[in-house]
Design an enzyme around this catalytic site. Structure first.
Site, PDB file in Angstrom:
ATOM      1  N   SER A  30       0.813  -1.217   0.000  1.00 17.81           N
ATOM      2  CA  SER A  30       0.000   0.000   0.000  1.00 17.81           C
ATOM      3  C   SER A  30       0.847   1.269   0.000  1.00 17.81           C
ATOM      4  O   SER A  30       0.332   2.339  -0.320  1.00 17.81           O
ATOM      5  CB  SER A  30      -0.936  -0.012   1.207  1.00 17.81           C
ATOM      6  OG  SER A  30      -0.181  -0.103   2.402  1.00 17.81           O
ATOM      7  N   ASP A  84      10.387   0.577  -2.553  1.00 14.76           N
ATOM      8  CA  ASP A  84       9.560  -0.479  -1.967  1.00 14.76           C
ATOM      9  C   ASP A  84       9.212  -0.132  -0.517  1.00 14.76           C
ATOM     10  O   ASP A  84       9.919   0.649   0.130  1.00 14.76           O
ATOM     11  CB  ASP A  84      10.327  -1.818  -2.021  1.00 14.76           C
ATOM     12  CG  ASP A  84       9.408  -3.021  -2.009  1.00 14.76           C
ATOM     13  OD1 ASP A  84       8.187  -2.849  -1.769  1.00 14.76           O
ATOM     14  OD2 ASP A  84       9.895  -4.140  -2.242  1.00 14.76           O
ATOM     15  N   GLU A 106      10.723  -9.367  -4.237  1.00 13.74           N
ATOM     16  CA  GLU A 106      11.271  -8.102  -3.714  1.00 13.74           C
ATOM     17  C   GLU A 106      12.760  -8.256  -3.394  1.00 13.74           C
ATOM     18  O   GLU A 106      13.552  -7.348  -3.642  1.00 13.74           O
ATOM     19  CB  GLU A 106      10.516  -7.682  -2.445  1.00 13.74           C
ATOM     20  CG  GLU A 106       9.096  -7.240  -2.733  1.00 13.74           C
ATOM     21  CD  GLU A 106       8.270  -6.946  -1.495  1.00 13.74           C
ATOM     22  OE1 GLU A 106       7.311  -6.172  -1.608  1.00 13.74           O
ATOM     23  OE2 GLU A 106       8.578  -7.485  -0.423  1.00 13.74           O
TER      24      GLU A 106
HETATM   25  C1  A5P Z   1       5.068  -6.959   0.341  1.00 13.50           C
HETATM   26  O1  A5P Z   1       5.253  -8.319   0.391  1.00 13.50           O
HETATM   27  C2  A5P Z   1       5.781  -6.330   1.476  1.00 13.50           C
HETATM   28  O2  A5P Z   1       7.114  -6.607   1.614  1.00 13.50           O
HETATM   29  C3  A5P Z   1       5.518  -4.858   1.558  1.00 13.50           C
HETATM   30  O3  A5P Z   1       6.543  -4.113   1.008  1.00 13.50           O
HETATM   31  C4  A5P Z   1       5.348  -4.551   2.987  1.00 13.50           C
HETATM   32  O4  A5P Z   1       4.464  -5.506   3.517  1.00 13.50           O
HETATM   33  C5  A5P Z   1       4.803  -3.166   3.226  1.00 13.50           C
HETATM   34  O5  A5P Z   1       3.496  -3.096   2.772  1.00 13.50           O
HETATM   35  P1  A5P Z   1       2.597  -1.850   3.050  1.00 13.50           P
HETATM   36  O6  A5P Z   1       3.254  -0.686   2.388  1.00 13.50           O
HETATM   37  O7  A5P Z   1       1.275  -2.191   2.433  1.00 13.50           O
HETATM   38  O8  A5P Z   1       2.483  -1.677   4.535  1.00 13.50           O
END
Ligand code: A5P
Length: 229
Positions: A30, A84, A106
């Site tokens: 998000s 990210d 990622e």
């Molecule tokens: C995705 O798998 C995650 O590594 C996200 O980068 C992490 O969970 C952060 O997500 P939000 O920005 O939605 O909190």
């Protein structure tokens, strides 16, 4: 009262690091959502020319909807900047990631990135990692055995679910969320978890982030940079 959205503020600051001609990694979640939206805006309004690589199928879909050109590792070697999110980040820029289940892609993208920029709101900037359960991606076959071995490392485990179904990653694996509460030595734990046969990877990102942008609830931001090693 103005609506302050720290995730959006951090994301938009990160997008200022992107220059014409760069190869750009697109994160997942998000917070990364706002970065992808802003990149799309710059592509449309400024004619920003980039090559993007996405860390999940959902981010790839969003990028394509915004006319951001998406490439694969067959066409790209080194990534200039990746933006990210993270679930937790500490002062050394060690991270827990994978709350959205995209940790493996990622980490592959991060490990090929010159400047990995992590964007978080202040709630995720912590002294010690571990309050957020560590996501571990495991192979479906034999996952029961991997779970027992994870528990022997001192955590309680929960298999990730989505809408009452077992959660399956973009790579067709399961996610086991491991509650350690406090992770004193993230590097050692990272290696112990990944040494379990059947574990594909875990959400500890050690020495992978170069820049951390924290956005506070009052709208201010702080940037922490780590020397490249
Ligand atoms: C995705 O798998 C995650 O590594 C996200 O980068 C992490 O969970 C952060 O997500 P939000 O920005 O939605 O909190």
């Amino acid at each position: 009262m103005t609506d302050i959205n720290p995730k959006k503020i951090a994301a938009e600051k990160a997008v200022t690091f992107i220059k014409d001609g760069m190869t750009v990694g697109l994160g997942t979640g998000s917070t990364a959502y706002w970065a992808i939206k802003k990149i799309g805006e710059r592509v449309k309004d400024e004619g920003l020319g980039i090559k993007a690589i996405a860390t999940s199928e959902s981010s790839e879909k969003l990028a394509r909807e915004l006319d951001i050109p998406v490439y694969s590792f067959a066409q790209i070697d080194l990534i200039d900047v990746t933006i990210d999110g993270a679930d937790e980040a500490d002062e050394q820029l060690n991270l827990i990631k994978g709350g959205g289940g995209a940790l493996l892609r990622e980490k592959i993208v991060a490990s090929n990135t010159i400047n990995e920029i992590i964007i978080v709101d202040e709630s995720k900037f912590v002294k010690t990692l571990g309050k957020f359960p560590l996501p571990v991606e495991v192979n479906i076959f034999g996952h029961e055995s991997a779970i027992k071995k994870l528990q022997q490392l001192g955590c309680s485990t929960k298999q990730r679910m989505k809408e009452e179904q077992l959660f399956i990653t973009d790579n067709n694996n399961y996610i086991i969320d491991c509650s350690f509460e406090v992770i004193e030595d993230a590097r050692t734990l990272h290696d112990k978890v990944n040494a379990i046969t059947g574990v594909v990877d875990n959400g500890l990102f050690i020495d992978l982030a170069h820049t951390l942008i924290i956005a506070y609830n009052n709208g201010e931001t702080k940037v922490i940079q780590r020397n490249r090693i």
